[in-house]
Design a protein around this motif. Sequence first.
Motif, PDB file in Angstrom:
ATOM      1  N   LEU A 142       0.799  -1.295  -0.075  1.00 58.08           N
ATOM      2  CA  LEU A 142      -0.004  -0.176  -0.104  1.00 58.08           C
ATOM      3  C   LEU A 142       1.098   1.168   0.000  1.00 58.08           C
ATOM      4  CD1 LEU A 142      -2.747   1.441   0.209  1.00 58.08           C
ATOM      5  CD2 LEU A 142      -2.547   1.320   2.844  1.00 58.08           C
ATOM      6  N   VAL A 143       0.748   2.160  -0.999  1.00 64.35           N
ATOM      7  CA  VAL A 143       1.339   3.460  -0.908  1.00 64.35           C
ATOM      8  C   VAL A 143       0.292   4.475  -0.638  1.00 64.35           C
ATOM      9  CG1 VAL A 143       2.382   4.851  -2.587  1.00 64.35           C
ATOM     10  CG2 VAL A 143       2.926   2.344  -2.892  1.00 64.35           C
ATOM     11  N   TYR A 144       0.722   5.253   0.295  1.00 64.91           N
ATOM     12  CA  TYR A 144       0.172   6.552   0.749  1.00 64.91           C
ATOM     13  C   TYR A 144       0.464   7.652  -0.467  1.00 64.91           C
ATOM     14  CZ  TYR A 144      -1.478  10.618   3.513  1.00 64.91           C
ATOM     15  OH  TYR A 144      -2.385  11.649   3.670  1.00 64.91           O
ATOM     16  N   ALA A 145      -0.506   8.245  -1.125  1.00 65.71           N
ATOM     17  CA  ALA A 145      -0.411   9.046  -2.366  1.00 65.71           C
ATOM     18  C   ALA A 145      -0.749  10.357  -1.630  1.00 65.71           C
ATOM     19  CB  ALA A 145      -0.907   8.789  -3.344  1.00 65.71           C
ATOM     20  N   GLU A 146       0.394  11.027  -0.899  1.00 61.12           N
ATOM     21  CA  GLU A 146       0.247  12.221  -0.501  1.00 61.12           C
ATOM     22  C   GLU A 146      -0.019  13.345  -1.451  1.00 61.12           C
ATOM     23  OE1 GLU A 146       2.620  15.354   2.424  1.00 61.12           O
ATOM     24  OE2 GLU A 146       3.225  13.278   2.447  1.00 61.12           O
ATOM     25  N   ASP A 193      -3.930  20.162  -0.515  1.00 57.10           N
ATOM     26  CA  ASP A 193      -5.090  20.822  -1.251  1.00 57.10           C
ATOM     27  C   ASP A 193      -5.521  20.336  -2.590  1.00 57.10           C
ATOM     28  OD1 ASP A 193      -4.904  22.772   1.039  1.00 57.10           O
ATOM     29  OD2 ASP A 193      -3.193  23.891  -0.160  1.00 57.10           O
ATOM     30  N   GLY A 194      -5.621  18.998  -2.391  1.00 57.14           N
ATOM     31  CA  GLY A 194      -6.245  18.322  -3.595  1.00 57.14           C
ATOM     32  C   GLY A 194      -5.295  17.980  -4.674  1.00 57.14           C
ATOM     33  N   LYS A 195      -3.850  18.592  -4.521  1.00 62.39           N
ATOM     34  CA  LYS A 195      -2.853  18.449  -5.772  1.00 62.39           C
ATOM     35  C   LYS A 195      -1.778  17.398  -5.065  1.00 62.39           C
ATOM     36  CE  LYS A 195      -3.387  23.170  -7.521  1.00 62.39           C
ATOM     37  NZ  LYS A 195      -4.094  22.567  -8.875  1.00 62.39           N
ATOM     38  N   LEU A 196      -1.698  16.486  -6.101  1.00 60.63           N
ATOM     39  CA  LEU A 196      -0.680  15.268  -5.808  1.00 60.63           C
ATOM     40  C   LEU A 196       0.826  15.786  -5.622  1.00 60.63           C
ATOM     41  CD1 LEU A 196      -1.087  12.250  -5.656  1.00 60.63           C
ATOM     42  CD2 LEU A 196       0.111  12.121  -7.894  1.00 60.63           C
ATOM     43  N   ARG A 197       1.298  15.637  -4.588  1.00 57.74           N
ATOM     44  CA  ARG A 197       2.695  15.708  -4.366  1.00 57.74           C
ATOM     45  C   ARG A 197       3.785  14.880  -5.401  1.00 57.74           C
ATOM     46  NH1 ARG A 197       4.496  17.375   1.782  1.00 57.74           N
ATOM     47  NH2 ARG A 197       6.260  18.103   0.158  1.00 57.74           N
ATOM     48  N   VAL A 251       0.005  -3.557  -6.021  1.00 58.58           N
ATOM     49  CA  VAL A 251       0.495  -2.431  -5.392  1.00 58.58           C
ATOM     50  C   VAL A 251      -0.536  -1.524  -5.538  1.00 58.58           C
ATOM     51  CG1 VAL A 251       1.830  -0.380  -5.694  1.00 58.58           C
ATOM     52  CG2 VAL A 251       3.110  -2.526  -6.121  1.00 58.58           C
ATOM     53  N   HIS A 252      -1.081  -1.142  -4.201  1.00 56.53           N
ATOM     54  CA  HIS A 252      -2.373  -0.297  -4.226  1.00 56.53           C
ATOM     55  C   HIS A 252      -1.888   1.201  -3.729  1.00 56.53           C
ATOM     56  CE1 HIS A 252      -4.842  -4.130  -4.425  1.00 56.53           C
ATOM     57  NE2 HIS A 252      -3.717  -4.667  -3.722  1.00 56.53           N
ATOM     58  N   LEU A 253      -3.126   2.079  -3.955  1.00 55.64           N
ATOM     59  CA  LEU A 253      -2.617   3.601  -3.508  1.00 55.64           C
ATOM     60  C   LEU A 253      -3.505   4.060  -2.621  1.00 55.64           C
ATOM     61  CD1 LEU A 253      -1.786   4.992  -7.259  1.00 55.64           C
ATOM     62  CD2 LEU A 253      -0.139   4.811  -5.579  1.00 55.64           C
ATOM     63  N   LEU A 254      -3.352   4.708  -1.718  1.00 53.43           N
ATOM     64  CA  LEU A 254      -4.503   5.426  -0.713  1.00 53.43           C
ATOM     65  C   LEU A 254      -4.470   6.764  -1.001  1.00 53.43           C
ATOM     66  CD1 LEU A 254      -6.345   5.668   1.620  1.00 53.43           C
ATOM     67  CD2 LEU A 254      -4.483   5.310   3.055  1.00 53.43           C
ATOM     68  N   VAL A 255      -5.654   7.570  -1.238  1.00 54.87           N
ATOM     69  CA  VAL A 255      -5.423   8.969  -1.432  1.00 54.87           C
ATOM     70  C   VAL A 255      -6.414   9.499  -0.545  1.00 54.87           C
ATOM     71  CG1 VAL A 255      -6.043  10.877  -2.858  1.00 54.87           C
ATOM     72  CG2 VAL A 255      -5.026   8.852  -3.787  1.00 54.87           C
ATOM     73  N   ILE A 313     -10.311  15.590  -3.354  1.00 56.40           N
ATOM     74  CA  ILE A 313      -9.206  14.650  -3.930  1.00 56.40           C
ATOM     75  C   ILE A 313      -9.206  14.188  -5.492  1.00 56.40           C
ATOM     76  CG2 ILE A 313      -8.343  13.900  -1.712  1.00 56.40           C
ATOM     77  CD1 ILE A 313      -9.831  11.169  -2.062  1.00 56.40           C
ATOM     78  N   THR A 314     -10.534  14.780  -6.087  1.00 54.81           N
ATOM     79  CA  THR A 314     -10.712  14.299  -7.679  1.00 54.81           C
ATOM     80  C   THR A 314      -9.542  14.370  -8.350  1.00 54.81           C
ATOM     81  OG1 THR A 314     -12.911  15.024  -7.108  1.00 54.81           O
ATOM     82  CG2 THR A 314     -12.306  14.654  -9.502  1.00 54.81           C
ATOM     83  N   GLU A 315      -8.804  15.662  -8.365  1.00 54.69           N
ATOM     84  CA  GLU A 315      -7.679  15.867  -9.366  1.00 54.69           C
ATOM     85  C   GLU A 315      -6.454  14.692  -9.032  1.00 54.69           C
ATOM     86  OE1 GLU A 315      -4.265  19.338 -10.198  1.00 54.69           O
ATOM     87  OE2 GLU A 315      -6.243  19.875  -9.250  1.00 54.69           O
TER      88      GLU A 315
END
Length: 314
Positions: A6-10, A13-17, A37-41, A46-48
């Motif tokens: 699991l990857v924490y996708a930081e 303000d809604g914009k991916l780092r 491999v899974h992602l967590l947002v 968080i739509t963008e």
Amino acid sequence: MSKTILVYAENRDGKLRQVALETLNAARIIASEGDSVHLLVAGSNITEAVSVLNGYGANTIYTVEHDDLQNYNPEAYMAAIDAVLHKLQPDAVLFGHTAVGRDLAPLVAASLHAGQISDVTSIDTDDGVAVFTRPLYAGKAFEKRVFQNGPWVVTIRPNNIPAAEVVDGTTTDIEDIAYPAPSLRSVVKDVVRKTTGKIDLSEAKIVISGGRGVKSAEGFQPLEELADLLGGAVGASRGACDAGYCDYALQIGQTGKVVTPEIYIACGISGAIQHLAGMSQSRVIIAINKDPELRSSKSPITALSVICSISYRC
């Protein structure tokens, strides 16, 4: 035996780092054939960020969206992550080594009864075993570490592992996870940002830093102009922050931010070991200083740097 990563996708303000994509690539390095491999947002808008991640070939993107997650609060964010951990039961969880990642990673490690390796700068594989390299003693030494058993929790230092690339022709399943809405002991109503830079300091490819040698807050103005021209960010030594020349949000060093830019320009900085701890892994270090005694000495910053003997405007 296959692993679930699991990857924490930081996002901010809604914009991916950028570090989210670097962490995803780290997960791909760790993953063996048959692993997932899974992602967590998580966040309030968080739509963008989810849209950007949709083409990167992850198995699933888990989303947790709620107004409580508008501003970072460890209790709220940990509740959101726990909901995903309970469903997925991952063997490894990866974070960026950012202020948020450094805060959440040990909480997740405690929740999973997992081992943790922090501030990883590179990952190799040896006969299928992931080997993690991390700095020690302010970057003067490095150690290689492996996990004997799982689960794992790992944090990845920004700007060290290349970002993941888009996987053409792929779409990712998106699964919404209900936010459990815990009873929070504190609520963050608003965040006052003291820096206005367009580029995050910890992710900047070019950093221009000022020290006591700039002599005043006005001395930082040319640094800001140069940063704008080069597309970089402005940092500072603790001495400059203590002197009131700039805000502590810009501080780089052992008690500040750790940066690994392609180019680090140190203006009027002597090079104390505490400052080197935050920037010594920069690809190219350029020191600008008109102090003749410093330039002729064997100070840490001059030993690491290309010395530009020019008169600095301060």
